[in-house]
Design an enzyme around this catalytic site. Structure first.
Site, mmCIF file in Angstrom:
data_model
loop_
_atom_site.group_PDB
_atom_site.id
_atom_site.type_symbol
_atom_site.label_atom_id
_atom_site.label_comp_id
_atom_site.label_asym_id
_atom_site.label_seq_id
_atom_site.Cartn_x
_atom_site.Cartn_y
_atom_site.Cartn_z
ATOM 1 N N GLU A 38 11.878 43.675 -4.685
ATOM 2 C CA GLU A 38 10.661 42.955 -4.275
ATOM 3 C C GLU A 38 9.449 43.345 -5.103
ATOM 4 O O GLU A 38 8.685 42.482 -5.541
ATOM 5 C CB GLU A 38 10.385 43.173 -2.782
ATOM 6 C CG GLU A 38 11.317 42.401 -1.854
ATOM 7 C CD GLU A 38 12.660 43.079 -1.621
ATOM 8 O OE1 GLU A 38 12.887 44.174 -2.177
ATOM 9 O OE2 GLU A 38 13.491 42.522 -0.885
ATOM 10 N N HIS A 74 13.077 42.098 11.243
ATOM 11 C CA HIS A 74 13.065 40.733 10.719
ATOM 12 C C HIS A 74 12.159 39.806 11.524
ATOM 13 O O HIS A 74 12.314 38.595 11.469
ATOM 14 C CB HIS A 74 14.475 40.139 10.716
ATOM 15 C CG HIS A 74 15.271 40.489 9.509
ATOM 16 N ND1 HIS A 74 15.708 41.757 9.249
ATOM 17 C CD2 HIS A 74 15.700 39.738 8.465
ATOM 18 C CE1 HIS A 74 16.386 41.772 8.117
ATOM 19 N NE2 HIS A 74 16.394 40.562 7.616
#
Lengths: 326, 340
Positions: free
Chosen positions: A63, A132
């Site tokens: 990322e 999440h």
């Protein structure tokens, strides 16, 4: 039989990306599983086949690397759309977003702007547990140098990307995971990335929401109407910079407000909005500003616990009734 | 390279001139820091000059540089004028970053100098992205990315060399191995201290270079840049060097011995090149004195420029948070008939 022109939030975003790729050779899409897989949430399905691996780039699970590469590519004259699979993973790229994307223009004395768009999924409601499900867009809205968008409607899903790409500075788009399957016929028209929108009007109370909570808030307004309480519903749309004028105009008519935010209450976006109302519309208020936020826990997995943790229609209705009764 | 060359046209002379510029500039910076003209963090490059000079000698004007917080040398050699670097450290509006960056954040669009970055490893992804933009737009340019041995412990390093190698991007990774990550010795940071060997595991061309020998660095950089331009993907140079001064002006330098520092000073890159040039009759003491005097004049002028440069108006504090050309743009949602 579906109505002509029916689309989903997912398809609307895909069409916006597709249009951007067709319109400008400098635009490309990059992120984890955006290509062969078609996107974790199937947003980019088919784009690899149409535009090829040069412009729809699958990245490694890096990322910081690929978000930072997006910043560098923007500096190098491209117009990248970087997809981060979920907001939780964006924390691995926070250094790049905050220390580079948000600061380079200022730190360089105005020499280097970063025309980058970062899209990511946010929010809870799908039993995905704590890592999440968070809503951290309020954190990003804290950072000068970034623009933060939260499309809640088909029109915004379809229309916000183009002006975000035209913007010379970094724009983060937060797509609520619970909205991808929302369907309907988008109304044609211009979509800006500067203002809040009134999604419903009523002079008794102002309900302020964005993203995934907008639709719960509209449902709450329906229920309030059955009890004779008419609500203005403000969809913030843009979390930074906030459109104070639209909020204050509404409160100037209703004199009461409830802020609905899937982020946590402490130090969050709802606190900021509440403070601005106090600063700018204190003498307009007939009741304390109410907040409906996510409980201060990591989002749990079990359905009943998750539902109890995040804002629900019943809680919004209760808060609004309390404000009106005050 | 900066266009100024006070000591003739010999390539050795230019390398010497650039190293001496960095040395003298930073020696004056120390004095100015003591006088409280320069504040904040300031990291000196003294001892490592051969690296910046050798690498930059291989770069063309349209190549890019991404640097670290120890970047005075990189910026000077690249051609960012000493005047605007000094004014930046003085915090003046005439500084290259209008006084918003200071010593650690020298930026210059004209020379494609993408900054000093104060986050260790934080510049690496920018270099990968700049190189990606070049590759996607079919430009034959190199992005040189400086970073230290400390950055090789950061995840961003590993993400970036992998990405650059995977996509065969034109990046020259220039690892300035000065043996210390601030005060932590290489062997206390890295299980495997052969940094070139580790970089090579990412399937890119990597080799160690004597970073105290400017000719060795220049030769390696030229070879790497040529190969990158030919399309063979990223290259990694481990430049084995040493900083003679402390990490920053705040550092009491307790983590290494004076004997170690003195040992490395015997390999001073400037002294070494001077000795070599004298042995080859390429330079005389008089030539050297002239070169040194010219550099002192350049630095005096930079200081005079900074001293008289105005401050940014406080009213302009919040400029450059967003672009001043920023439109309040709007996207058009087409009618339902046109929708998919």
């Amino acid at each position: 039989m579906t109505e002509r022109g029916t689309t989903t939030y997912r398809e609307a975003i895909r069409e916006a990306i597709r249009e951007a790729l067709l319109r400008d050779d400098r635009v490309f899409l990059m992120g984890e599983d955006v290509g062969v897989y078609g996107g974790c949430f199937a947003v980019s399905l088919g784009l690899l086949e149409e535009f090829g691996p040069g412009r729809v780039r699958d990245t490694p699970l890096s990322e910081a690397g690929f978000v930072g590469a997006g910043i560098g590519a923007a500096l190098g004259g491209m117009r990248p759309i970087v997809e981060i699979m979920t907001v939780n993973f964006s924390l691995l790229a926070l250094d790049q977003i905050m220390n580079n994307a948000a600061t380079l223009l200022h730190m360089s004395g105005g020499q280097f702007n970063v025309p980058l768009v970062i899209r990511m999924t946010t929010g809870a409601g799908r039993q995905l547990a704590a890592q999440h499900s968070h809503s951290l867009e309020g954190w990003y809205a804290h950072i000068p140098g970034l623009k933060i968008l939260a499309p809640a409607t088909l029109e915004d899903a379809r229309g916000m990307l183009a002006p975000a790409l035209d913007d010379p500075d970094p724009v983060l788009i937060f797509e609520h995971g619970g909205l991808y399957n929302m369907s309907g016929v988008p109304r044609p028209g211009l979509v800006d990335i500067a203002t809040a929108a009134l999604r419903r009007t009523g002079d008794d109370i102002t309900l302020i929401a964005y993203g995934g909570t907008l639709h719960k808030t509209l449902a709450a307004a329906d229920e309030l109407a059955t009890r004779g309480i008419k609500a203005d519903v403000v969809d913030l749309r843009v979390l930074r910079p906030l459109d104070d004028a639209t909020i204050m105009e509404s409160i100037g008519r209703t004199h009461r407000a409830v802020i609905v935010d899937e982020g946590w209450r402490s130090g969050g976006l709802s606190a900021e909005i509440s403070a601005r109302i106090m600063e700018q519309a204190f003498y307009q208020l007939d009741a304390p500003v109410q907040r409906v936020c996510t409980a201060e826990v990591p989002i749990p997995y079990a359905r009943h616990l998750e539902e109890a943790a995040i804002p629900q229609v019943i809680g919004i209705v209760a808060a609004a009734r309390e404000a009106v009764a005050a | 390279m900066a266009p100024k060359n006070s000591a003739g046209t010999s390539p050795h002379r230019e390398l010497l001139h650039q190293m001496l510029r960095i040395r003298r500039f930073e020696e004056r910076c120390v004095e100015l820091y003591s006088d409280e003209k320069i504040r904040g963090f300031m990291h000196l490059y003294i001892g490592e000059e051969a690296v910046a000079v050798g690498i930059c000698a291989a770069l063309a004007p349209d190549d890019a540089i991404v640097s670290t917080y120890r970047e005075h040398g990189h910026a000077l050699v690249r051609g960012v004028p000493a005047t605007v670097i000094m004014a930046e450290m003085y915090g003046r509006v005439a500084g290259c970053s209008r006084g918003r960056g200071g010593s650690m954040h020298i930026f210059d669009a004209e020379h494609r100098f993408y900054g000093g970055n104060a986050i260790v490893g934080g510049g690496l992804p920018l270099a990968v992205g700049l190189a990606l933009a070049d590759k996607m737009q079919g430009r034959s340019r190199v992005t040189a990315c400086f970073f230290g041995d400390g950055a090789m412990a950061e995840g961003e390093f590993h993400e970036c060399v992998n990405l650059a190698a995977l996509w065969r991007l034109p990046v020259l990774f220039a690892c300035e191995n000065n043996l210390y990550a601030m005060g932590t010795a290489l062997a206390k940071s890295h299980a495997e201290t052969d940094l070139a060997l580790r970089a090579a595991s990412y399937d890119l061309v990597a080799w160690p270079v004597d970073g105290m020998d400017v000719l060795a660095v220049a030769e390696a950089a030229a070879r790497a840049a040529e190969s990158i331009r030919a399309g063979s993907g990223p290259h990694f140079l481990e430049l084995r060097t040493y900083r003679f001064r402390a990490h920053s002006m705040y550092d009491p330098d307790r983590y290494r011995t004076k004997a170690e520092i003195e040992q490395w000073k015997k390999r001073d890159p400037i002294d070494s090149l001077v000795a070599r040039m004298k042995a080859a009759n390429e330079i005389s003491d008089d030539d050297l004195a002239v070169m040194d005097k010219d550099i002192c004049v350049e630095i005096d002028q930079a200081i005079a420029f900074a001293e008289q440069a105005p401050l940014e108006a406080t009213e302009d504090l919040t400029r450059f948070v967003y672009s001043e050309t920023s439109p309040t743009g709007a996207g058009h949602v087409k009618s339902a008939e046109a929708a998919p």
